[in-house]
Design a protein around this motif. Structure first.
Motif, short mmCIF file in Angstrom:
data_model
loop_
_atom_site.label_atom_id
_atom_site.label_comp_id
_atom_site.label_asym_id
_atom_site.label_seq_id
_atom_site.Cartn_x
_atom_site.Cartn_y
_atom_site.Cartn_z
N GLY A 2 -0.60 -6.88 -5.13
CA GLY A 2 -1.58 -7.58 -4.31
C GLY A 2 -1.82 -6.89 -2.97
O GLY A 2 -2.95 -6.88 -2.47
N LEU A 3 -0.77 -6.31 -2.39
CA LEU A 3 -0.90 -5.63 -1.10
C LEU A 3 -1.75 -4.37 -1.24
O LEU A 3 -2.58 -4.08 -0.36
N ILE A 4 -1.60 -3.64 -2.31
CA ILE A 4 -2.37 -2.41 -2.53
C ILE A 4 -3.86 -2.77 -2.66
O ILE A 4 -4.72 -2.09 -2.09
N LYS A 5 -4.17 -3.83 -3.40
CA LYS A 5 -5.56 -4.26 -3.55
C LYS A 5 -6.15 -4.65 -2.20
O LYS A 5 -7.30 -4.35 -1.89
N LEU A 6 -5.36 -5.32 -1.38
CA LEU A 6 -5.82 -5.74 -0.06
C LEU A 6 -6.10 -4.53 0.84
O LEU A 6 -7.12 -4.50 1.54
N VAL A 7 -5.24 -3.52 0.79
CA VAL A 7 -5.44 -2.30 1.58
C VAL A 7 -6.68 -1.56 1.10
O VAL A 7 -7.49 -1.09 1.92
N ILE A 8 -6.87 -1.45 -0.20
CA ILE A 8 -8.04 -0.77 -0.75
C ILE A 8 -9.32 -1.53 -0.38
O ILE A 8 -10.32 -0.93 0.01
N LEU A 9 -9.28 -2.85 -0.47
CA LEU A 9 -10.44 -3.65 -0.10
C LEU A 9 -10.78 -3.48 1.38
O LEU A 9 -11.94 -3.33 1.75
#
Length: 86
Positions: A2-9
């Motif tokens: 979830g953190l990786i998706k948030l950083v990419i977003l």
């Protein structure tokens, strides 16, 4: 994950924001003279009022002989004072 998706977003939003900002800046700059930057500030020589000491641009000063004044009123006051001294 979830953190990786948030950083990419967040990175994607930042890139989109920069692209939109760049396009809008280019669109606004089309009407300007390309040789002048929007951050360029033309400087002008400042002169000091003989009566009150305020500095004004030389092109806006009121002159009498070699003396500069910030307004017509100050020039008039100076001239009236000089006439009364004579």
């Amino acid at each position: 994950m979830g953190l990786i998706k948030l950083v990419i977003l967040a990175a994607l939003i930042y890139v989109i924001w920069r692209v939109v900002k760049g396009v809008s800046a280019n669109h606004a700059a089309r009407g300007r003279d390309p040789r002048r930057s929007s951050r360029t500030i033309d400087s002008e020589h400042m002169v000091k009022c003989h009566l009150c000491g305020v500095h004004v641009p030389e092109t806006e000063a009121f002159r009498h002989q070699s003396l500069d004044f910030c307004s017509r009123e100050h020039r008039r006051e100076y001239l009236e004072h000089q006439e009364s001294d004579d």
